[in-house]
Design a protein around this motif. Sequence first.
Motif, PDB file in Angstrom:
ATOM      1  N   ALA A   1       0.852  -1.189   0.000  1.00  0.00           N
ATOM      2  CA  ALA A   1       0.000   0.000   0.000  1.00  0.00           C
ATOM      3  C   ALA A   1       0.888   1.240   0.000  1.00  0.00           C
ATOM      4  N   GLN A   2       0.258   2.390  -0.248  1.00  0.00           N
ATOM      5  CA  GLN A   2       1.031   3.614  -0.421  1.00  0.00           C
ATOM      6  C   GLN A   2       0.768   4.640   0.684  1.00  0.00           C
ATOM      7  N   VAL A   3       1.804   5.438   0.931  1.00  0.00           N
ATOM      8  CA  VAL A   3       1.658   6.570   1.834  1.00  0.00           C
ATOM      9  C   VAL A   3       0.688   7.551   1.188  1.00  0.00           C
ATOM     10  N   GLN A   4      -0.374   7.867   1.896  1.00  0.00           N
ATOM     11  CA  GLN A   4      -1.439   8.713   1.368  1.00  0.00           C
ATOM     12  C   GLN A   4      -1.344  10.148   1.873  1.00  0.00           C
ATOM     13  N   SER A   5      -0.894  10.281   3.123  1.00  0.00           N
ATOM     14  CA  SER A   5      -0.863  11.611   3.727  1.00  0.00           C
ATOM     15  C   SER A   5       0.205  11.654   4.813  1.00  0.00           C
ATOM     16  N   LEU A   6       0.820  12.850   4.941  1.00  0.00           N
ATOM     17  CA  LEU A   6       1.759  13.132   6.027  1.00  0.00           C
ATOM     18  C   LEU A   6       1.226  14.372   6.746  1.00  0.00           C
ATOM     19  N   PRO A   7       0.146  14.214   7.492  1.00  0.00           N
ATOM     20  CA  PRO A   7      -0.608  15.386   7.972  1.00  0.00           C
ATOM     21  C   PRO A   7       0.057  16.143   9.106  1.00  0.00           C
ATOM     22  N   GLU A   8       0.957  15.501   9.827  1.00  0.00           N
ATOM     23  CA  GLU A   8       1.617  16.172  10.948  1.00  0.00           C
ATOM     24  C   GLU A   8       2.904  15.426  11.260  1.00  0.00           C
TER      25      GLU A   8
ATOM     26  N   ALA B   1       2.198   9.135   9.581  1.00  0.00           N
ATOM     27  CA  ALA B   1       1.925   8.837   8.177  1.00  0.00           C
ATOM     28  C   ALA B   1       0.616   8.066   8.100  1.00  0.00           C
ATOM     29  N   ILE B   2      -0.196   8.407   7.110  1.00  0.00           N
ATOM     30  CA  ILE B   2      -1.432   7.683   6.859  1.00  0.00           C
ATOM     31  C   ILE B   2      -1.243   6.870   5.590  1.00  0.00           C
ATOM     32  N   ILE B   3      -1.486   5.578   5.722  1.00  0.00           N
ATOM     33  CA  ILE B   3      -1.310   4.652   4.599  1.00  0.00           C
ATOM     34  C   ILE B   3      -2.680   4.252   4.070  1.00  0.00           C
ATOM     35  N   ALA B   4      -2.797   4.160   2.770  1.00  0.00           N
ATOM     36  CA  ALA B   4      -4.062   3.763   2.142  1.00  0.00           C
ATOM     37  C   ALA B   4      -4.236   2.245   2.240  1.00  0.00           C
TER      38      ALA B   4
ATOM     39  N   LEU C   1      14.029   1.230   1.195  1.00  0.00           N
ATOM     40  CA  LEU C   1      14.046   2.368   2.099  1.00  0.00           C
ATOM     41  C   LEU C   1      13.661   1.888   3.496  1.00  0.00           C
ATOM     42  N   SER C   2      14.120   2.568   4.500  1.00  0.00           N
ATOM     43  CA  SER C   2      13.958   2.098   5.871  1.00  0.00           C
ATOM     44  C   SER C   2      12.525   2.261   6.386  1.00  0.00           C
ATOM     45  N   VAL C   3      12.102   1.254   7.152  1.00  0.00           N
ATOM     46  CA  VAL C   3      10.880   1.369   7.959  1.00  0.00           C
ATOM     47  C   VAL C   3      11.222   1.078   9.421  1.00  0.00           C
TER      48      VAL C   3
ATOM     49  N   ARG D   1       7.900  10.015   1.560  1.00  0.00           N
ATOM     50  CA  ARG D   1       7.203  10.817   0.564  1.00  0.00           C
ATOM     51  C   ARG D   1       5.795  10.283   0.330  1.00  0.00           C
ATOM     52  N   ILE D   2       4.916  11.193  -0.049  1.00  0.00           N
ATOM     53  CA  ILE D   2       3.603  10.768  -0.515  1.00  0.00           C
ATOM     54  C   ILE D   2       3.806   9.844  -1.712  1.00  0.00           C
ATOM     55  N   GLY D   3       3.101   8.708  -1.714  1.00  0.00           N
ATOM     56  CA  GLY D   3       3.230   7.750  -2.812  1.00  0.00           C
ATOM     57  C   GLY D   3       4.222   6.642  -2.545  1.00  0.00           C
ATOM     58  N   ASP D   4       5.059   6.763  -1.500  1.00  0.00           N
ATOM     59  CA  ASP D   4       5.956   5.647  -1.159  1.00  0.00           C
ATOM     60  C   ASP D   4       5.131   4.380  -0.961  1.00  0.00           C
ATOM     61  N   ILE D   5       5.713   3.272  -1.360  1.00  0.00           N
ATOM     62  CA  ILE D   5       5.027   1.978  -1.286  1.00  0.00           C
ATOM     63  C   ILE D   5       5.603   1.183  -0.120  1.00  0.00           C
ATOM     64  N   VAL D   6       4.721   0.705   0.750  1.00  0.00           N
ATOM     65  CA  VAL D   6       5.133  -0.042   1.941  1.00  0.00           C
ATOM     66  C   VAL D   6       4.562  -1.451   1.879  1.00  0.00           C
ATOM     67  N   ALA D   7       5.406  -2.436   2.139  1.00  0.00           N
ATOM     68  CA  ALA D   7       4.967  -3.831   2.236  1.00  0.00           C
ATOM     69  C   ALA D   7       4.661  -4.139   3.692  1.00  0.00           C
TER      70      ALA D   7
END
Length: 408
Positions: free
Chosen positions: A300-307, A311-314, A342-344, A369-375
């Motif tokens: 899924a992808q990073v959708q928002s970095l509101p604060e 991070a909010i993931i979709a 990239l690191s998690v 970044r917005i759009g980064d893909i996380v497994a």
Amino acid sequence: MRETKRKANTTTLGDKGTPETGGSLLTGVSLPAAAIFEAPLAHNLAWMQRFAASHGAYLAPHGKTTMTPALFQRQLEAGAWGITLATAPQCRAAFAAGVQRLLMANQLIGEANMAIVAGLIEAGAEVYCVVDSTANVEALGRHFAAAGQTLNVLVELGVPGGRTGCRTLEQVLGVAHSVAAQPALRMAGMEGYEGVVHGTDPVPAIRDYAAQLIACAQRLDQDGLLAVEAPIITASGSAWYDLIAEAFDAAELRGRFVPVLRPGCYVVHDHGLYREAQRGVLTRRPDLHEGLLPALEVFAQVQSLPEPGLAIIALGKRDIGFDQLPEPLRRYREGGNAKDLLSVAGWKVTKLMDQHAFIALPEGAGDVRIGDIVAFGASHPCLTFDKWRQLCLVNEGLDVVEQMQTSF
């Protein structure tokens, strides 16, 4: 030798996690998407088949875990004796996918469900179900007599405080005698499930349960209540299969019974409940070495970095199992290379909503970044598979080599 790439299945409108403009999870696949990795899948199929064979047992993997016909076929090709299911419609779906031997590890209740099974038998399926009451036996006897068929049944042994199944040997014998009185039913053996055995120290209790199951099966044999040449004795979920296999092996059942193990989650393993269970297996059995490997992930992808620090993931409860919160495993740039990780480190899912995951980020996570893909890894694969109409089989490079449809 199996071809690596198979023809992709046709998708339907509304399917998520499908290739849209490309064939890689990093570009062109609608995310979120559920992915099964080829190499761990192949390892797990071979590993569990070897394990069962090493104990003189057969494997009937529980199909409810995945309800994915392409995985059923791989399990059968690896040497599985049959496929276990939980319901009559699941049996029908498996038979439609080419599975001939169906072990329904559940009571067959209701005229409509009995009609489904009767239709499968008429079409050539070899079907087994379980019984634990005279009332169910009589209902089955009436239905299958009217259909002019014979149904194979296994008496189920349960545990006090558990779910279904006879609680005592006397109850087992009573049900078995009621089966013998029904011309349309054939007593084919004993069934149990040790996963409902609990306690502060479950290992001795599970061994005791396995011994009781074996004793019941042997008593049915001694009393002449088994109506088939090679009766079945079956148990084993995905947590304690080693204890059941050892008990069956030590009792030397192979000369009279067909010992059948029924783990299902092994095929893709997980990053939670069964990872912990596997550690217990390997502690008890260090000779098994590597063990099973997690093969199922959801991307899924990073959708928002509101604060800061969030991070909010979709990704949400509609996409991944949530009896334990998902575990971030790896991160990639959209359109990047699978080798460029990239690191998690320090990432933690703190809350899961229908379609949003809240991630607490560590200090210094400024490259997100917005759009980064996380497994993500999940616990209990059954509760992730049922959220998908199809999954992507992928290679190490995250290229989609097959789309696997589910049949829930």
